[in-house]
Design a protein around this motif. Structure first.
Motif, PDB file in Angstrom:
ATOM      1  N   GLN A  29       6.566   0.077   3.839  1.00 36.82           N
ATOM      2  CA  GLN A  29       7.037   1.360   3.311  1.00 36.82           C
ATOM      3  C   GLN A  29       8.555   1.454   3.376  1.00 36.82           C
ATOM      4  OE1 GLN A  29       4.745   3.952   5.831  1.00 36.82           O
ATOM      5  NE2 GLN A  29       3.007   4.048   4.396  1.00 36.82           N
ATOM      6  N   THR A  30       9.159   0.927   4.439  1.00 35.56           N
ATOM      7  CA  THR A  30      10.617   0.957   4.582  1.00 35.56           C
ATOM      8  C   THR A  30      11.299   0.162   3.475  1.00 35.56           C
ATOM      9  OG1 THR A  30      10.439   1.171   6.981  1.00 35.56           O
ATOM     10  CG2 THR A  30      12.538   0.377   6.108  1.00 35.56           C
ATOM     11  N   LEU A  31      10.681  -0.974   3.098  1.00 33.79           N
ATOM     12  CA  LEU A  31      11.256  -1.839   2.063  1.00 33.79           C
ATOM     13  C   LEU A  31      10.744  -1.493   0.661  1.00 33.79           C
ATOM     14  CD1 LEU A  31      11.038  -5.273   3.928  1.00 33.79           C
ATOM     15  CD2 LEU A  31      13.064  -3.841   3.597  1.00 33.79           C
ATOM     16  N   SER A  32       9.952  -0.429   0.554  1.00 34.15           N
ATOM     17  CA  SER A  32       9.368   0.004  -0.733  1.00 34.15           C
ATOM     18  C   SER A  32       8.507  -1.093  -1.350  1.00 34.15           C
ATOM     19  CB  SER A  32      10.474   0.423  -1.708  1.00 34.15           C
ATOM     20  OG  SER A  32      11.204   1.507  -1.193  1.00 34.15           O
ATOM     21  N   ILE A  33       7.702  -1.719  -0.495  1.00 32.63           N
ATOM     22  CA  ILE A  33       6.792  -2.771  -0.922  1.00 32.63           C
ATOM     23  C   ILE A  33       5.358  -2.252  -0.828  1.00 32.63           C
ATOM     24  CG2 ILE A  33       5.962  -5.116  -0.445  1.00 32.63           C
ATOM     25  CD1 ILE A  33       8.577  -5.633   1.026  1.00 32.63           C
ATOM     26  N   GLN A  34       4.530  -2.599  -1.793  1.00 36.21           N
ATOM     27  CA  GLN A  34       3.118  -2.257  -1.704  1.00 36.21           C
ATOM     28  C   GLN A  34       2.457  -3.101  -0.618  1.00 36.21           C
ATOM     29  OE1 GLN A  34       1.226  -2.628  -5.634  1.00 36.21           O
ATOM     30  NE2 GLN A  34       0.895  -0.427  -5.549  1.00 36.21           N
ATOM     31  N   ALA A  35       1.624  -2.477   0.214  1.00 38.39           N
ATOM     32  CA  ALA A  35       0.905  -3.185   1.270  1.00 38.39           C
ATOM     33  C   ALA A  35      -0.568  -3.305   0.885  1.00 38.39           C
ATOM     34  CB  ALA A  35       1.039  -2.448   2.601  1.00 38.39           C
ATOM     35  N   ILE A  36      -1.123  -4.504   1.139  1.00 35.25           N
ATOM     36  CA  ILE A  36      -2.527  -4.772   0.831  1.00 35.25           C
ATOM     37  C   ILE A  36      -3.228  -5.200   2.114  1.00 35.25           C
ATOM     38  CG2 ILE A  36      -4.130  -6.087  -0.593  1.00 35.25           C
ATOM     39  CD1 ILE A  36      -1.719  -6.782  -2.402  1.00 35.25           C
ATOM     40  N   ALA A  37      -4.294  -4.521   2.488  1.00 37.29           N
ATOM     41  CA  ALA A  37      -5.097  -4.919   3.642  1.00 37.29           C
ATOM     42  C   ALA A  37      -6.152  -5.912   3.161  1.00 37.29           C
ATOM     43  CB  ALA A  37      -5.754  -3.694   4.269  1.00 37.29           C
ATOM     44  N   ASP A  38      -6.061  -7.141   3.637  1.00 37.75           N
ATOM     45  CA  ASP A  38      -6.946  -8.212   3.172  1.00 37.75           C
ATOM     46  C   ASP A  38      -8.122  -8.383   4.121  1.00 37.75           C
ATOM     47  OD1 ASP A  38      -7.950 -10.373   1.781  1.00 37.75           O
ATOM     48  OD2 ASP A  38      -6.670 -11.823   2.805  1.00 37.75           O
ATOM     49  N   GLY A  39      -9.335  -8.356   3.581  1.00 31.34           N
ATOM     50  CA  GLY A  39     -10.515  -8.598   4.400  1.00 31.34           C
ATOM     51  C   GLY A  39     -11.086  -7.363   5.056  1.00 31.34           C
ATOM     52  N   VAL A  40     -11.009  -6.219   4.390  1.00 29.59           N
ATOM     53  CA  VAL A  40     -11.596  -4.979   4.929  1.00 29.59           C
ATOM     54  C   VAL A  40     -13.114  -5.156   5.015  1.00 29.59           C
ATOM     55  CG1 VAL A  40     -11.918  -2.519   4.561  1.00 29.59           C
ATOM     56  CG2 VAL A  40      -9.732  -3.586   3.969  1.00 29.59           C
ATOM     57  N   SER A  41     -13.654  -5.014   6.221  1.00 30.80           N
ATOM     58  CA  SER A  41     -15.065  -5.362   6.435  1.00 30.80           C
ATOM     59  C   SER A  41     -15.942  -4.192   6.870  1.00 30.80           C
ATOM     60  CB  SER A  41     -15.169  -6.480   7.479  1.00 30.80           C
ATOM     61  OG  SER A  41     -14.569  -6.090   8.699  1.00 30.80           O
ATOM     62  N   SER A  42     -15.382  -2.982   6.966  1.00 31.09           N
ATOM     63  CA  SER A  42     -16.211  -1.829   7.350  1.00 31.09           C
ATOM     64  C   SER A  42     -15.588  -0.557   6.797  1.00 31.09           C
ATOM     65  CB  SER A  42     -16.327  -1.726   8.874  1.00 31.09           C
ATOM     66  OG  SER A  42     -15.086  -1.352   9.453  1.00 31.09           O
ATOM     67  N   ASP A  43     -16.397   0.489   6.684  1.00 32.85           N
ATOM     68  CA  ASP A  43     -15.908   1.777   6.201  1.00 32.85           C
ATOM     69  C   ASP A  43     -14.850   2.345   7.129  1.00 32.85           C
ATOM     70  OD1 ASP A  43     -17.626   1.603   4.086  1.00 32.85           O
ATOM     71  OD2 ASP A  43     -19.142   2.953   4.921  1.00 32.85           O
ATOM     72  N   SER A  44     -15.035   2.154   8.446  1.00 27.34           N
ATOM     73  CA  SER A  44     -14.069   2.702   9.394  1.00 27.34           C
ATOM     74  C   SER A  44     -12.716   1.996   9.282  1.00 27.34           C
ATOM     75  CB  SER A  44     -14.605   2.596  10.822  1.00 27.34           C
ATOM     76  OG  SER A  44     -14.916   1.256  11.155  1.00 27.34           O
ATOM     77  N   ASP A  45     -12.724   0.695   9.032  1.00 32.03           N
ATOM     78  CA  ASP A  45     -11.468  -0.027   8.837  1.00 32.03           C
ATOM     79  C   ASP A  45     -10.779   0.437   7.558  1.00 32.03           C
ATOM     80  OD1 ASP A  45     -11.970  -1.420  11.119  1.00 32.03           O
ATOM     81  OD2 ASP A  45     -12.594  -3.278  10.129  1.00 32.03           O
ATOM     82  N   ALA A  46     -11.574   0.644   6.502  1.00 29.87           N
ATOM     83  CA  ALA A  46     -11.009   1.129   5.242  1.00 29.87           C
ATOM     84  C   ALA A  46     -10.384   2.511   5.442  1.00 29.87           C
ATOM     85  CB  ALA A  46     -12.098   1.189   4.171  1.00 29.87           C
ATOM     86  N   GLN A  47     -11.047   3.360   6.199  1.00 27.73           N
ATOM     87  CA  GLN A  47     -10.531   4.703   6.437  1.00 27.73           C
ATOM     88  C   GLN A  47      -9.227   4.654   7.234  1.00 27.73           C
ATOM     89  OE1 GLN A  47     -12.303   7.401   5.053  1.00 27.73           O
ATOM     90  NE2 GLN A  47     -10.311   8.322   5.382  1.00 27.73           N
ATOM     91  N   PHE A  48      -9.148   3.737   8.203  1.00 26.92           N
ATOM     92  CA  PHE A  48      -7.918   3.598   8.993  1.00 26.92           C
ATOM     93  C   PHE A  48      -6.728   3.268   8.091  1.00 26.92           C
ATOM     94  CE2 PHE A  48      -4.885   0.619  10.835  1.00 26.92           C
ATOM     95  CZ  PHE A  48      -4.370   1.360  11.884  1.00 26.92           C
ATOM     96  N   PHE A  49      -6.885   2.282   7.227  1.00 23.77           N
ATOM     97  CA  PHE A  49      -5.771   1.869   6.370  1.00 23.77           C
ATOM     98  C   PHE A  49      -5.421   2.956   5.354  1.00 23.77           C
ATOM     99  CE2 PHE A  49      -6.850  -2.335   8.037  1.00 23.77           C
ATOM    100  CZ  PHE A  49      -5.573  -2.808   8.321  1.00 23.77           C
ATOM    101  N   LYS A  50      -6.422   3.700   4.913  1.00 21.92           N
ATOM    102  CA  LYS A  50      -6.151   4.815   4.009  1.00 21.92           C
ATOM    103  C   LYS A  50      -5.310   5.878   4.713  1.00 21.92           C
ATOM    104  CE  LYS A  50      -8.483   8.273   1.132  1.00 21.92           C
ATOM    105  NZ  LYS A  50      -9.791   8.753   0.618  1.00 21.92           N
ATOM    106  N   TRP A  51      -5.692   6.242   5.934  1.00 25.31           N
ATOM    107  CA  TRP A  51      -4.956   7.258   6.691  1.00 25.31           C
ATOM    108  C   TRP A  51      -3.521   6.820   6.986  1.00 25.31           C
ATOM    109  CZ3 TRP A  51      -9.397   8.295  10.702  1.00 25.31           C
ATOM    110  CH2 TRP A  51     -10.315   9.205  10.142  1.00 25.31           C
TER     111      TRP A  51
END
Length: 426
Positions: free
Chosen positions: A372-394
């Protein structure tokens, strides 16, 4: 002579095989090509009235440079069956094959291009004298390049094969050089999901090579082949696949879709590869952001000195760069700031199970904050559960990949995620 032998001497004639069940097509084509020469070499035109005759001729003329092939002959699919025979049984990936059909409904262009490795497709009614000249010259140029490249690869790899531990690597490299891409690569498509909207916004092509060692991912192929002609050939093939699917998926969705591919960026240390990649991208004329090149951290850290220039040239044409497996190696902020990627992919070590691991949470937060500081898009690779997906969304991570969000599938099945703004499975 097998198709793996060195190119014919410059005094030899280029062999062009006409395969068509209409005698008039042979007569007209021979008249048009009678005076054509390429690089000082005349044409030797062979004729076959059926796919069966063509098989016989190909068994005696393995140095045919171009096959001009009808689709419907003794059977409705005789032409495409001949393509399978040439590419599969003969293992001939050098000869250029151009389909000429008078019945496009029997072999629609999109379906044929997707399923078979051909080098061109045209309607007989559209082929003028000048058009046929252009088709033949372009095919001969591609054939000459492919043959020269293969001979050079074999020579260089054999010279570089010392006895000892590197012998296995050299053997794998030679195997990869001889592999026919369309038959020997299992291609999967991994959707990228925008976490805020839960919609598919991009697709990563994930190739695996079918070798004697089993299925090998792109990084193993990269490690087996040195930067140079061998990697260039594979990189350009992957790039052509990405361009094709980018056009196809854009038509399905009615809007551009980002298509990411491996190996291409990691091969840009070879000037010839860079120039060829730029030519392909220019010719494709895709919208900005439609093509994305995945760059390994090793390339980013210790890559060639012209990486900055290569990145600038690619970005000028609308191509983006994604730094993959971020966090797996030590990369300084100074280096990252000198050549800022457009996107970075957080290594799955810091993604899987993050919701239940406070230490992983802290690392993931810091990586997202850096992006975010460098204005770069971040991609979470290998999301394996709904709770992990929710964490990265938050936490404000832009994109996620993983079967929990959208499962990998064959490229032809991606349309299911794109039509009518359909959301991912999560």
């Amino acid at each position: 002579m097998s198709h793996d032998s060195p190119p014919a001497p410059d005094t030899a004639r280029w062999k062009v095989l006409l395969v068509d069940d209409e005698p008039a097509v042979h007569e007209v084509s021979r008249l048009i090509l009678a005076d054509l020469a390429f690089e000082g070499r005349e044409l030797e035109v062979l004729s076959a009235g059926s796919a069966a005759q063509a098989r016989e001729l190909m068994s005696h003329h393995a140095d045919v440079a171009l096959v001009l092939l009808d689709v419907v002959m003794e059977t409705d699919d005789a032409g495409v069956a001949l393509v399978q025979y040439i590419r599969g049984q003969l293992r001939n990936s050098d000869v250029q094959i151009v389909l000429r059909t008078g019945q496009p409904g029997m072999a629609p262009e999109r379906e044929v291009v997707l399923r078979y490795e051909i080098n061109g497709y045209c309607l007989k009614t559209d082929v003028t004298s000048q058009r046929l000249h252009s088709i033949v010259v372009s095919a001969l140029r591609a054939y000459r390049y492919t043959r020269s490249l293969r001979a050079m690869l074999e020579r260089d790899l054999k010279r570089a094969a010392p006895p000892g531990p590197d012998t296995a690597r050299s053997a794998l490299a030679l195997e990869l050089v001889h592999m026919h891409n369309a038959d020997s690569v299992l291609m999967q498509a991994q959707p990228e999901v925008a976490l805020a909207s839960n919609q598919v916004s991009g697709i990563e092509l994930v190739p695996q090579w079918k070798t004697s060692l089993g299925l090998l991912p792109a990084e193993r192929v990269r490690d087996a082949l040195p930067v140079g002609p061998a990697r260039r050939r594979i990189a350009l093939w992957l790039l052509s696949q990405a361009c094709f699917w980018a056009r196809s998926w854009r038509a399905t969705r009615g809007a551009p879709v980002t298509v990411s591919i491996p190996l291409v960026a990691d091969s840009l240390g070879d000037c010839g590869t860079l120039e060829a990649v730029l030519d392909v991208v220019r010719d494709a004329a895709l919208p900005r952001g439609a093509l994305d090149l995945l760059v390994g951290e090793a390339t980013w850290l210790g890559g060639h000195p012209d990486l900055r220039g290569a990145a600038a040239a690619l970005r000028e044409l609308g191509v983006t760069l994604t730094l993959v497996d971020f966090g797996a190696q030590t990369i300084s902020l100074q280096r990252l700031n000198q050549l800022v990627p457009d996107r970075l992919k957080i290594h799955r070590l810091f993604v899987r199970g993050v919701s239940g691991n406070p230490e992983q949470m802290a690392i993931a937060r810091s990586l997202i904050a850096l992006a975010q500081t460098l204005s770069i898009q971040a991609i979470a690779d290998g999301v394996s559960s709904d709770s992990d997906a929710q964490f990265f969304k938050w936490e404000g991570c832009d994109l996620g990949q993983g079967d929990t969000l959208a499962p990998a599938c064959a490229p032809a099945d991606v349309a299911a995620f794109l039509q009518d703004g359909r959301k991912a499975a999560h």
